[in-house]
Write a protein that holds these residues in place. Structure first.
Motif, PDB file in Angstrom:
ATOM      1  N   LEU A 284     103.956  48.151   4.121  1.00  0.00           N
ATOM      2  CA  LEU A 284     104.996  48.368   5.050  1.00  0.00           C
ATOM      3  C   LEU A 284     105.911  47.582   4.934  1.00  0.00           C
ATOM      4  O   LEU A 284     107.388  48.024   5.472  1.00  0.00           O
ATOM      5  CB  LEU A 284     104.074  48.212   6.582  1.00  0.00           C
TER       6      LEU A 284
ATOM      7  N   ARG B 213     105.123  49.908  11.069  1.00  0.00           N
ATOM      8  CA  ARG B 213     105.452  51.948  11.038  1.00  0.00           C
ATOM      9  C   ARG B 213     106.197  52.479  12.594  1.00  0.00           C
ATOM     10  O   ARG B 213     106.481  53.106  11.984  1.00  0.00           O
ATOM     11  CB  ARG B 213     103.514  51.871  11.414  1.00  0.00           C
TER      12      ARG B 213
ATOM     13  N   THR C 212     102.324  35.568   7.732  1.00  0.00           N
ATOM     14  CA  THR C 212     100.563  35.234   8.177  1.00  0.00           C
ATOM     15  C   THR C 212      99.939  34.416   7.858  1.00  0.00           C
ATOM     16  O   THR C 212     100.342  33.760   6.909  1.00  0.00           O
ATOM     17  CB  THR C 212      99.761  36.749   8.125  1.00  0.00           C
TER      18      THR C 212
ATOM     19  N   LEU D 268     101.812  44.513  11.963  1.00  0.00           N
ATOM     20  CA  LEU D 268     101.724  46.298  10.511  1.00  0.00           C
ATOM     21  C   LEU D 268     101.762  47.171  12.005  1.00  0.00           C
ATOM     22  O   LEU D 268     102.695  48.421  11.697  1.00  0.00           O
ATOM     23  CB  LEU D 268      99.692  45.915  10.686  1.00  0.00           C
ATOM     24  N   GLU D 269     101.768  47.549  13.222  1.00  0.00           N
ATOM     25  CA  GLU D 269     101.766  48.384  13.621  1.00  0.00           C
ATOM     26  C   GLU D 269     103.764  48.388  14.161  1.00  0.00           C
ATOM     27  O   GLU D 269     104.262  49.477  14.592  1.00  0.00           O
ATOM     28  CB  GLU D 269     101.155  49.020  15.325  1.00  0.00           C
TER      29      GLU D 269
ATOM     30  N   PHE E 130     107.119  39.748   6.122  1.00  0.00           N
ATOM     31  CA  PHE E 130     105.367  39.360   6.946  1.00  0.00           C
ATOM     32  C   PHE E 130     105.114  38.162   6.746  1.00  0.00           C
ATOM     33  O   PHE E 130     105.187  38.160   5.750  1.00  0.00           O
ATOM     34  CB  PHE E 130     104.104  40.383   6.686  1.00  0.00           C
TER      35      PHE E 130
ATOM     36  N   ILE F 245     101.477  38.998  11.681  1.00  0.00           N
ATOM     37  CA  ILE F 245     100.600  40.261  11.451  1.00  0.00           C
ATOM     38  C   ILE F 245      99.955  40.660  12.650  1.00  0.00           C
ATOM     39  O   ILE F 245      99.995  40.934  13.584  1.00  0.00           O
ATOM     40  CB  ILE F 245     100.450  40.518  10.109  1.00  0.00           C
TER      41      ILE F 245
ATOM     42  N   ARG G 288      98.269  45.804   2.845  1.00  0.00           N
ATOM     43  CA  ARG G 288      98.390  46.779   4.017  1.00  0.00           C
ATOM     44  C   ARG G 288      99.766  46.393   4.333  1.00  0.00           C
ATOM     45  O   ARG G 288     101.139  47.511   4.972  1.00  0.00           O
ATOM     46  CB  ARG G 288      97.872  47.526   5.238  1.00  0.00           C
ATOM     47  N   ALA G 289      99.987  45.186   4.285  1.00  0.00           N
ATOM     48  CA  ALA G 289     101.512  44.370   5.141  1.00  0.00           C
ATOM     49  C   ALA G 289     102.241  44.395   3.606  1.00  0.00           C
ATOM     50  O   ALA G 289     103.779  44.801   3.863  1.00  0.00           O
ATOM     51  CB  ALA G 289     101.218  42.669   5.097  1.00  0.00           C
TER      52      ALA G 289
ATOM     53  N   ILE H 101      94.070  43.578   4.576  1.00  0.00           N
ATOM     54  CA  ILE H 101      95.436  43.437   5.717  1.00  0.00           C
ATOM     55  C   ILE H 101      97.099  42.694   4.683  1.00  0.00           C
ATOM     56  O   ILE H 101      97.752  43.474   4.819  1.00  0.00           O
ATOM     57  CB  ILE H 101      95.075  42.276   7.060  1.00  0.00           C
TER      58      ILE H 101
END
Length: 188
Positions: free
Chosen positions: A160, A129, A146, A125-126, A144, A117, A156-157, A153
Motif C-alpha cells: 500500500l 486504502r 510501525t 492500512l485503512e 509507513f 499502522i 500489506r504495508a 502486516i
C-alpha cells in the motif's frame, strides 16, 4: 508547491505591494488578485508562472508539506526535528488518528506522509486504502512507520505504501526520506 492564495499573500508581504499594486505589476485586475488571495479562483498557468518567478526574485521558499498520522505524538516531534534540517522549507502537519489524518491530508495535500499502522479506530492500512479517493494526493509518497514485526502486516504495508520504517525511527532516516522525496518532487 505553495497554494496560490498563500503565494499571493507571501508575495504581497515580501514586496510591500497592496492588492492593487500587485495587480498592476501582473497586468490583471484588482478583483482578480483579491480572488486569488482569498482562494476563490486560481491563476492561469501563465499567471502562476509569473507569480512563481516573482516569488523566486523575492526569495520566497517553496515549502514542502509533510504529514504525520500517528497516535503517538513523539513520531511527529521526531519528524519536526528532522525537518528542521531544511531551514524552513519543510512544514510538518500532524494528526493523532486516521480520520483526522484523512481530513488534514485533503486540506494540506502533503508531498510525504509518515503513517503509523497500529492506531485505534481506523488503522494506517485503512487510511492508505482510502487516500486514493482524496483529490490532489496522486503524487504523495506514503511511508509507513510501525513497531509491528508481523510479516503479514509488513507485507500489506509494502503493497500500500512506498516504504516501511521500523520504530523507534531514526532521525537521520527521517531526514533522508524527506530529502529524497523533496528531490524526487522537484524533478516532476
Amino acid at each position: 508547491m505553495i497554494p496560490s492564495a498563500d503565494l499571493v499573500a507571501r508575495i504581497r508581504s515580501a514586496s510591500g505591494d497592496t492588492q492593487e499594486g500587485l495587480a498592476r505589476r501582473l497586468a490583471v485586475s484588482y478583483p482578480t488578485i483579491n480572488a486569488w488571495e482569498r482562494g476563490r479562483s486560481e491563476p492561469t498557468a501563465r499567471h502562476r508562472a509569473t507569480l512563481e518567478a516573482l516569488a523566486a526574485e523575492l526569495g520566497i521558499v517553496h515549502e514542502f508539506a509533510v504529514m504525520v498520522i500517528d497516535d503517538d505524538p513523539v513520531t511527529a516531534e521526531l519528524v519536526e526535528a528532522a525537518a528542521a534540517e531544511f531551514d524552513g522549507a519543510v512544514t510538518v502537519h500532524s494528526a493523532l488518528n486516521g480520520w483526522e489524518g484523512l481530513v488534514t491530508c485533503g486540506a494540506v495535500r502533503p508531498g510525504l506522509l509518515f503513517l503509523d499502522i497500529m492506531m485505534p479506530g481506523i488503522d494506517g492500512l485503512e487510511v492508505a486504502r482510502r487516500l486514493p479517493t482524496i483529490p490532489g494526493l496522486d503524487d504523495m509518497r506514503v511511508v509507513f512507520v510501525t513497531a509491528s514485526q508481523s510479516p503479514e502486516i509488513l507485507s500489506r504495508a509494502a503493497a500500500l505504501g512506498n516504504a516501511v520504517l521500523g520504530k523507534p525511527v531514526d532521525l537521520d532516516d527521517l531526514a533522508r526520506v524527506i530529502r529524497d522525496t523533496m528531490d524526487e518532487s522537484s524533478r516532476r
